[in-house]
Design an enzyme around this catalytic site. Structure first.
Site, PDB file in Angstrom:
ATOM      1  N   ASP A  41       0.844  -1.196   0.000  1.00 21.16           N
ATOM      2  CA  ASP A  41       0.000   0.000   0.000  1.00 21.16           C
ATOM      3  C   ASP A  41       0.881   1.248   0.000  1.00 21.16           C
ATOM      4  OD1 ASP A  41      -3.130   0.769   1.046  1.00 21.16           O
ATOM      5  OD2 ASP A  41      -1.553   2.282   1.359  1.00 21.16           O
ATOM      6  N   GLU A  73      -4.657   2.400  -4.366  1.00 15.51           N
ATOM      7  CA  GLU A  73      -3.191   2.445  -4.354  1.00 15.51           C
ATOM      8  C   GLU A  73      -2.633   1.225  -3.658  1.00 15.51           C
ATOM      9  OE1 GLU A  73      -4.656   2.769  -1.332  1.00 15.51           O
ATOM     10  OE2 GLU A  73      -2.940   3.897  -0.503  1.00 15.51           O
TER      11      GLU A  73
HETATM   12  P1  GH3 Z   1      -1.824   5.458   4.156  1.00 20.94           P
HETATM   13  O1  GH3 Z   1      -2.130   4.337   3.219  1.00 20.94           O
HETATM   14  O2  GH3 Z   1      -0.371   5.668   4.281  1.00 20.94           O
HETATM   15  O3  GH3 Z   1      -2.491   5.276   5.459  1.00 20.94           O
HETATM   16  O4  GH3 Z   1      -2.372   6.805   3.561  1.00 20.94           O
HETATM   17  P2  GH3 Z   1      -3.194   7.007   2.230  1.00 20.94           P
HETATM   18  O5  GH3 Z   1      -3.406   8.445   2.009  1.00 20.94           O
HETATM   19  O6  GH3 Z   1      -2.539   6.277   1.134  1.00 20.94           O
HETATM   20  O7  GH3 Z   1      -4.485   6.237   2.667  1.00 20.94           O
HETATM   21  P3  GH3 Z   1      -5.915   6.002   2.112  1.00 20.94           P
HETATM   22  O8  GH3 Z   1      -6.050   4.551   1.829  1.00 20.94           O
HETATM   23  O9  GH3 Z   1      -6.881   6.569   3.107  1.00 20.94           O
HETATM   24  O10 GH3 Z   1      -6.052   6.818   0.752  1.00 20.94           O
HETATM   25  C1  GH3 Z   1      -5.730   6.276  -0.429  1.00 20.94           C
HETATM   26  C2  GH3 Z   1      -5.847   7.351  -1.468  1.00 20.94           C
HETATM   27  O11 GH3 Z   1      -5.505   6.838  -2.748  1.00 20.94           O
HETATM   28  C3  GH3 Z   1      -7.241   7.897  -1.589  1.00 20.94           C
HETATM   29  C4  GH3 Z   1      -7.498   8.016  -3.032  1.00 20.94           C
HETATM   30  O12 GH3 Z   1      -7.784   9.318  -3.446  1.00 20.94           O
HETATM   31  C5  GH3 Z   1      -6.240   7.563  -3.698  1.00 20.94           C
HETATM   32  N1  GH3 Z   1      -6.528   6.718  -4.841  1.00 20.94           N
HETATM   33  C6  GH3 Z   1      -7.167   5.537  -4.853  1.00 20.94           C
HETATM   34  N2  GH3 Z   1      -7.270   5.074  -6.115  1.00 20.94           N
HETATM   35  C7  GH3 Z   1      -6.678   6.001  -6.910  1.00 20.94           C
HETATM   36  C8  GH3 Z   1      -6.469   6.107  -8.314  1.00 20.94           C
HETATM   37  O13 GH3 Z   1      -6.838   5.235  -9.101  1.00 20.94           O
HETATM   38  N3  GH3 Z   1      -5.822   7.199  -8.778  1.00 20.94           N
HETATM   39  C9  GH3 Z   1      -5.388   8.184  -7.941  1.00 20.94           C
HETATM   40  N4  GH3 Z   1      -4.770   9.221  -8.461  1.00 20.94           N
HETATM   41  N5  GH3 Z   1      -5.585   8.119  -6.636  1.00 20.94           N
HETATM   42  C10 GH3 Z   1      -6.215   7.053  -6.102  1.00 20.94           C
HETATM   43 MG    MG Z   2      -2.197   4.207   1.198  1.00 22.75          MG
HETATM   44 MG    MG Z   3      -5.055   2.028   0.851  1.00 18.72          MG
END
Ligand code: GH3
Ligand code: MG
Ligand code: MG
Length: 351
Positions: free
Chosen positions: A230, A273
């Site tokens: 992640d 992600e």
């Molecule tokens: P951490 O995992 O370190 O706790 O923090 P984080 O900020 O990565 O955590 P979180 O899982 O809350 O957020 C994931 C972010 O990834 C939120 C979302 O906007 C972004 N994201 C998810 N899928 C995509 C994608 O396909 N493209 C982009 N640009 N961003 C994405």
């Molecule tokens: Mg994350």
């Molecule tokens: Mg995540």
């Protein structure tokens, strides 16, 4: 030449290309017939085949090219249908059933399936009309005295020529139809099992893989391990570089994961992600090494060319311990990942 044609057939307009080459094939056969009937000195049938060639040329160039984009092949279907019916009947009137020109009409039972825009009703109707016409011609032609009489040897030769040509045409068209169908199926398989953004396998693919029970064969063997990855603080990346910028980072991340792991590993985008890697035949210490290498590579690699953007990842891993279901191993890897996040991110935790 042939390989180029086959290559082209594997491209987007599968069914369309198939029809296109079938039309060229049919047109060429009629073109040869023109010379056959010039040789046999039968001007009526020379004319008939000139008309047929004209119909196929019209289909190929006239509508063929124009409708390539619209993909409306029903008009071509109708023209070919009536050409085949008309040619079979007229040639039989002139030379009788012994000439074997009626064989080409048998293709009418296949063609309605090849035209993708027909409804079932149209297909059934056209096949029924074809069968009835073929039967009527067969019954009527039995005691019919043809307009022209050819020498028996010539008539017999033409008969076998037509039978052979018909069989070849049917197998070539079936072959074209099959490879275009296969190419279409492969494309759908590829699309439904890969992630649109990164090109990695998607969650669906990995889930299906485990449903087959492939990784549970040897009950007391470590046959696989999972690495859940992640991206850390990915929200910040999006906040600074926008969603598009975030997407680019995900593509780069996917590429890094793929490049820095053994070829047999299944690298997938699990969602957002998050990535999941499936490794076969691997022990815990080796898994730790692999995970640590990935973590370190990501940490050191700039994610965008223009500016210095670095991201880190947290990895949770679990090794299959025999008799476990995929979900159980996954739950352990997920828990390990959570621990890694709790402990400050940019680290590896193996359950
Ligand atoms: P951490 O995992 O370190 O706790 O923090 P984080 O900020 O990565 O955590 P979180 O899982 O809350 O957020 C994931 C972010 O990834 C939120 C979302 O906007 C972004 N994201 C998810 N899928 C995509 C994608 O396909 N493209 C982009 N640009 N961003 C994405
Ligand atoms: Mg994350
Ligand atoms: Mg995540």
């Amino acid at each position: 030449m042939l390989s180029k044609i086959l290559q082209r057939l594997k491209h987007e307009n599968f069914y369309w290309n198939m029809g296109f080459y079938a039309l060229i094939l049919a047109g060429s056969v009629h073109f040869l017939f023109i010379f056959l009937f010039i040789f046999l000195d039968i001007p009526q049938l020379v004319l008939l085949n000139i008309i047929s060639v004209g119909i196929y040329l019209y289909c190929i160039f006239g509508i063929g090219i124009k409708t390539l984009d619209r993909k409306d092949d029903s008009l071509i279907g109708w023209l070919v249908y009536f050409e085949l019916l008309g040619h079979g009947i007229i040639a039989t009137i002139f030379l009788g059933l012994e000439s074997g020109f009626q064989y080409y009409m048998y293709a009418l039972v296949l063609i309605p399936f090849f035209v993708s825009t027909y409804s079932l009703r149209v297909r059934v109707l056209r096949i029924l009309v074809a069968i009835v016409t073929i039967l009527l011609l067969e019954v009527w032609g039995r005691n019919y005295v043809p307009i022209l009489t050819l020498k028996t040897e010539i008539l017999t030769s033409i008969h076998y020529m037509n039978l052979t040509l018909f069989l070849i045409i049917v197998s070539v068209i079936s072959y074209l139809y099959t490879i275009s169908g296969n190419a279409y199926r492969d494309m759908l398989f590829e699309k439904s099992n890969s992630d649109h953004l990164t090109g990695l396998y998607n969650r669906h693919y990995v889930s299906e893989l485990f449903k087959t029970g492939l990784f549970r064969r040897k009950d007391d063997h470590n046959t696989f391990a999972l690495l859940l990855i992640d991206a850390d603080h990915f929200k910040r990346v999006n906040d600074v570089y926008g969603h598009r910028g975030g997407d680019e980072v995900l593509v780069k991340l996917a590429q890094l994961l793929k490049e820095n792991i053994r070829r047999s590993a299944i690298v997938s985008r699990w969602g957002g992600e998050e990535f999941l890697i499936v490794l076969e035949e691997i022990e815990e210490n080796e898994l730790t090494e692999v995970a640590e290498r990935l973590r370190s590579v990501v940490e050191k690699t700039p994610m965008r060319e223009e500016n210095e953007l670095y991201v880190t990842v947290t990895l949770g891993g679990a090794v299959f311990s025999g008799g476990e279901a995929f979900e159980e191993v996954f739950a352990r890897a997920d828990k390990a990942l959570y621990q890694g996040k709790q402990n400050g991110r940019n680290r590896v935790v193996i359950a």
